[in-house]
Write a protein that holds these residues in place. Structure first.
Motif, PDB file in Angstrom:
ATOM      1  N   ASN A  65       0.835  -1.212   0.000  1.00 17.98           N
ATOM      2  CA  ASN A  65       0.000   0.000   0.000  1.00 17.98           C
ATOM      3  C   ASN A  65       0.864   1.255   0.000  1.00 17.98           C
ATOM      4  N   TYR A  66       1.909   1.233   0.802  1.00 18.06           N
ATOM      5  CA  TYR A  66       2.824   2.375   0.869  1.00 18.06           C
ATOM      6  C   TYR A  66       3.500   2.588  -0.480  1.00 18.06           C
ATOM      7  N   ARG A  67       3.901   1.533  -1.125  1.00 15.76           N
ATOM      8  CA  ARG A  67       4.552   1.639  -2.442  1.00 15.76           C
ATOM      9  C   ARG A  67       3.614   2.318  -3.445  1.00 15.76           C
ATOM     10  N   ARG A  68       2.339   1.943  -3.435  1.00 20.74           N
ATOM     11  CA  ARG A  68       1.380   2.577  -4.353  1.00 20.74           C
ATOM     12  C   ARG A  68       1.193   4.056  -4.017  1.00 20.74           C
ATOM     13  N   ASN A  69       1.180   4.375  -2.723  1.00 22.18           N
ATOM     14  CA  ASN A  69       1.025   5.780  -2.333  1.00 22.18           C
ATOM     15  C   ASN A  69       2.229   6.616  -2.752  1.00 22.18           C
ATOM     16  N   ILE A  70       3.411   6.017  -2.719  1.00 23.31           N
ATOM     17  CA  ILE A  70       4.602   6.742  -3.197  1.00 23.31           C
ATOM     18  C   ILE A  70       4.444   7.059  -4.682  1.00 23.31           C
ATOM     19  N   LEU A  71       3.982   6.084  -5.455  1.00 28.69           N
ATOM     20  CA  LEU A  71       3.779   6.317  -6.886  1.00 28.69           C
ATOM     21  C   LEU A  71       2.748   7.421  -7.111  1.00 28.69           C
ATOM     22  N   LEU A  72       1.628   7.339  -6.408  1.00 31.13           N
ATOM     23  CA  LEU A  72       0.540   8.287  -6.627  1.00 31.13           C
ATOM     24  C   LEU A  72       0.875   9.695  -6.155  1.00 31.13           C
ATOM     25  N   ASN A  73       1.546   9.792  -5.014  1.00 30.00           N
ATOM     26  CA  ASN A  73       1.773  11.108  -4.401  1.00 30.00           C
ATOM     27  C   ASN A  73       3.137  11.710  -4.682  1.00 30.00           C
ATOM     28  N   GLY A  74       4.108  10.856  -5.024  1.00 24.73           N
ATOM     29  CA  GLY A  74       5.451  11.385  -5.203  1.00 24.73           C
ATOM     30  C   GLY A  74       6.024  11.279  -6.596  1.00 24.73           C
ATOM     31  N   ILE A  75       5.816  10.135  -7.253  1.00 22.90           N
ATOM     32  CA  ILE A  75       6.497   9.882  -8.518  1.00 22.90           C
ATOM     33  C   ILE A  75       5.629  10.230  -9.728  1.00 22.90           C
ATOM     34  N   PHE A  76       4.378   9.782  -9.738  1.00 25.74           N
ATOM     35  CA  PHE A  76       3.506  10.055 -10.896  1.00 25.74           C
ATOM     36  C   PHE A  76       3.331  11.547 -11.171  1.00 25.74           C
ATOM     37  N   PRO A  77       3.101  12.392 -10.131  1.00 25.97           N
ATOM     38  CA  PRO A  77       2.899  13.822 -10.408  1.00 25.97           C
ATOM     39  C   PRO A  77       4.077  14.491 -11.101  1.00 25.97           C
ATOM     40  N   GLN A  78       5.271  13.904 -10.987  1.00 24.73           N
ATOM     41  CA  GLN A  78       6.454  14.495 -11.608  1.00 24.73           C
ATOM     42  C   GLN A  78       6.838  13.784 -12.906  1.00 24.73           C
ATOM     43  N   SER A  79       5.956  12.917 -13.395  1.00 30.65           N
ATOM     44  CA  SER A  79       6.288  12.092 -14.559  1.00 30.65           C
ATOM     45  C   SER A  79       5.356  12.374 -15.727  1.00 30.65           C
ATOM     46  N   PRO A  81       3.198  10.946 -19.104  1.00 30.60           N
ATOM     47  CA  PRO A  81       2.466   9.690 -19.328  1.00 30.60           C
ATOM     48  C   PRO A  81       3.378   8.560 -19.814  1.00 30.60           C
ATOM     49  N   GLU A  82       4.348   8.902 -20.662  1.00 31.14           N
ATOM     50  CA  GLU A  82       5.283   7.880 -21.135  1.00 31.14           C
ATOM     51  C   GLU A  82       6.091   7.304 -19.969  1.00 31.14           C
ATOM     52  N   ASN A 118      -3.957   1.457 -13.719  1.00 33.54           N
ATOM     53  CA  ASN A 118      -3.377   2.796 -13.796  1.00 33.54           C
ATOM     54  C   ASN A 118      -2.505   3.028 -15.021  1.00 33.54           C
ATOM     55  N   ILE A 119      -2.475   2.059 -15.926  1.00 32.11           N
ATOM     56  CA  ILE A 119      -1.746   2.262 -17.177  1.00 32.11           C
ATOM     57  C   ILE A 119      -2.399   3.414 -17.950  1.00 32.11           C
ATOM     58  N   PRO A 120      -1.635   4.405 -18.407  1.00 36.89           N
ATOM     59  CA  PRO A 120      -2.222   5.497 -19.211  1.00 36.89           C
ATOM     60  C   PRO A 120      -2.821   4.964 -20.508  1.00 36.89           C
ATOM     61  N   ASP A 121      -3.759   5.711 -21.047  1.00 30.42           N
ATOM     62  CA  ASP A 121      -4.427   5.254 -22.271  1.00 30.42           C
ATOM     63  C   ASP A 121      -3.457   5.034 -23.419  1.00 30.42           C
ATOM     64  N   GLY A 122      -2.583   6.005 -23.634  1.00 29.90           N
ATOM     65  CA  GLY A 122      -1.656   5.900 -24.756  1.00 29.90           C
ATOM     66  C   GLY A 122      -1.549   7.220 -25.486  1.00 29.90           C
ATOM     67  N   PRO A 123      -0.648   7.300 -26.453  1.00 35.81           N
ATOM     68  CA  PRO A 123      -0.476   8.553 -27.208  1.00 35.81           C
ATOM     69  C   PRO A 123      -1.743   8.897 -27.984  1.00 35.81           C
ATOM     70  N   GLU A 124      -1.990  10.179 -28.111  1.00 35.46           N
ATOM     71  CA  GLU A 124      -3.179  10.615 -28.835  1.00 35.46           C
ATOM     72  C   GLU A 124      -3.019  10.401 -30.339  1.00 35.46           C
ATOM     73  N   VAL A 125      -4.134  10.048 -30.958  1.00 30.56           N
ATOM     74  CA  VAL A 125      -4.191   9.897 -32.409  1.00 30.56           C
ATOM     75  C   VAL A 125      -5.363  10.754 -32.894  1.00 30.56           C
ATOM     76  N   LEU A 131      -5.710   4.481 -26.615  1.00 34.39           N
ATOM     77  CA  LEU A 131      -5.798   3.278 -25.780  1.00 34.39           C
ATOM     78  C   LEU A 131      -4.732   2.231 -26.153  1.00 34.39           C
ATOM     79  N   GLN A 132      -3.721   2.666 -26.885  1.00 32.64           N
ATOM     80  CA  GLN A 132      -2.691   1.741 -27.357  1.00 32.64           C
ATOM     81  C   GLN A 132      -1.971   1.053 -26.202  1.00 32.64           C
ATOM     82  N   TRP A 133      -1.541   1.834 -25.205  1.00 30.25           N
ATOM     83  CA  TRP A 133      -0.802   1.252 -24.088  1.00 30.25           C
ATOM     84  C   TRP A 133      -1.687   0.309 -23.273  1.00 30.25           C
ATOM     85  N   ARG A 134      -2.915   0.742 -23.018  1.00 31.74           N
ATOM     86  CA  ARG A 134      -3.814  -0.092 -22.212  1.00 31.74           C
ATOM     87  C   ARG A 134      -4.132  -1.400 -22.929  1.00 31.74           C
ATOM     88  N   ARG A 135      -4.451  -1.313 -24.217  1.00 36.30           N
ATOM     89  CA  ARG A 135      -4.769  -2.525 -24.978  1.00 36.30           C
ATOM     90  C   ARG A 135      -3.585  -3.496 -24.990  1.00 36.30           C
TER      91      ARG A 135
END
Length: 292
Positions: A65-79, A81-82, A118-125, A131-135
């Motif tokens: 749970n802590y690992r997911r919170n680090i991703l959500l609160n610390g790493i994802f906001p600074q990253s 989509p790629e 939580n996989i991003p949809d993918g690059p816009e077309v 939805l390329q990444w998710r698919r």
């Protein structure tokens, strides 16, 4: 005792010292990670520490749970989509390595599911998400589960996770395709209870969707079950599925036919004590008839 090697006291003590050292190391790491969690430390260093701890104890769900919170609160906001997509792909690689060692630890499967969601949809077309990444990721995940079930066809965690994947994929898989998959698994082993259970779920969905005639498909399904019962009458998996197929016994002709089939099998088992499932099943069918 003869031919039993006596372990020197020094060797025993050295082993104890190594074990004590590992325990101290684990407790020190655990205290450090929990302190970071309490301080809401969302840093990359804290993230790396959670991995070291989870490699030692993959059932430490608080750290997942802590690992997911680090991703959500610390790493994802600074990253970008790629970068998020790459991070989650790395998480899937990490948990795959953990599953090879611990294929029945629920928290590893749970974390994989969270990553996929939580996989991003993918690059816009043309200005719209592709939805390329998710698919791509979900399709790969289903293939991963199939490999896991090839290694251990009765891993109920993997079967539950497979149902989760099938229900969550961006591109839904036809129910008939999954029915064929369970046929292959059951044909490989009639004692695969999880495959029979999955089959009951698929048939229920097909009947509810109006894609199959319940009466006709049941009749065809009984043929498969009869094959399993006569091949391995001692195994309870096919008997349990057979009881599910009978249902509430609304088809009287089918009930009488099944009683006759079971009685035929019991004749073949007359010299054995393993016909208890057949006797019980026949009794249930007769009771259902008496209630009509």
């Amino acid at each position: 005792m003869h031919n039993v090697r006596r372990v020197p006291k020094e060797e025993i003590q050295a082993k104890r010292d190594r074990e004590k050292s590992l325990i101290v190391e684990y407790l020190t790491l655990s205290d450090s990670v929990l302190a970071r969690k309490k301080a809401h430390d969302w840093s990359r260093d804290a993230f790396d520490q959670t991995q070291h701890l989870l490699e030692r104890n993959p059932e430490f769900y608080t750290i997942w749970n802590y690992r997911r919170n680090i991703l959500l609160n610390g790493i994802f906001p600074q990253s970008t989509p790629e970068e998020v997509n790459k991070l989650l792909a790395d998480e899937l690689v990490m948990t795959m390595a953990a599953l090879r060692e611990h294929p029945k630890v629920y928290w590893i499967w749970n974390h994989r599911g969270w990553c996929l969601e939580n996989i991003p949809d993918g690059p816009e077309v043309d200005g719209a998400p592709s939805l390329q990444w998710r698919r791509t990721t979900w399709k790969k995940e289903l293939a991963v589960v199939e490999k896991m079930l090839d290694a251990d066809a009765r891993n109920f965690h993997a079967w539950n996770y497979r149902r989760y994947c099938l229900a969550s994929m961006p591109d839904q898989r036809p129910l008939a395709t999954e029915l064929a998959y369970t046929t292959r698994k059951i044909s490989a082993s009639f004692s695969n209870f999880s495959a029979w259970h999955q089959r009951s779920k698929i048939y229920s969905a097909l009947w509810n969707a109006g894609e199959l005639d319940p009466v006709k498909s049941r009749e065809e399904e009984f043929d498969l079950v009869h094959n399993a019962l006569f091949t391995d009458p001692d195994d309870q998996s096919a008997w349990i599925y057979h009881r599910w197929l009978i249902g509430s016994g609304e088809n009287e002709d089918q009930l009488r036919h099944e009683i006759a089939i079971i009685e035929e099998l019991l004749v073949q088992l007359s010299s054995r004590v393993y016909g208890i499932f057949g006797i019980l099943q026949s009794t249930i069918a007769e009771e259902l008839l008496s209630r009509r």
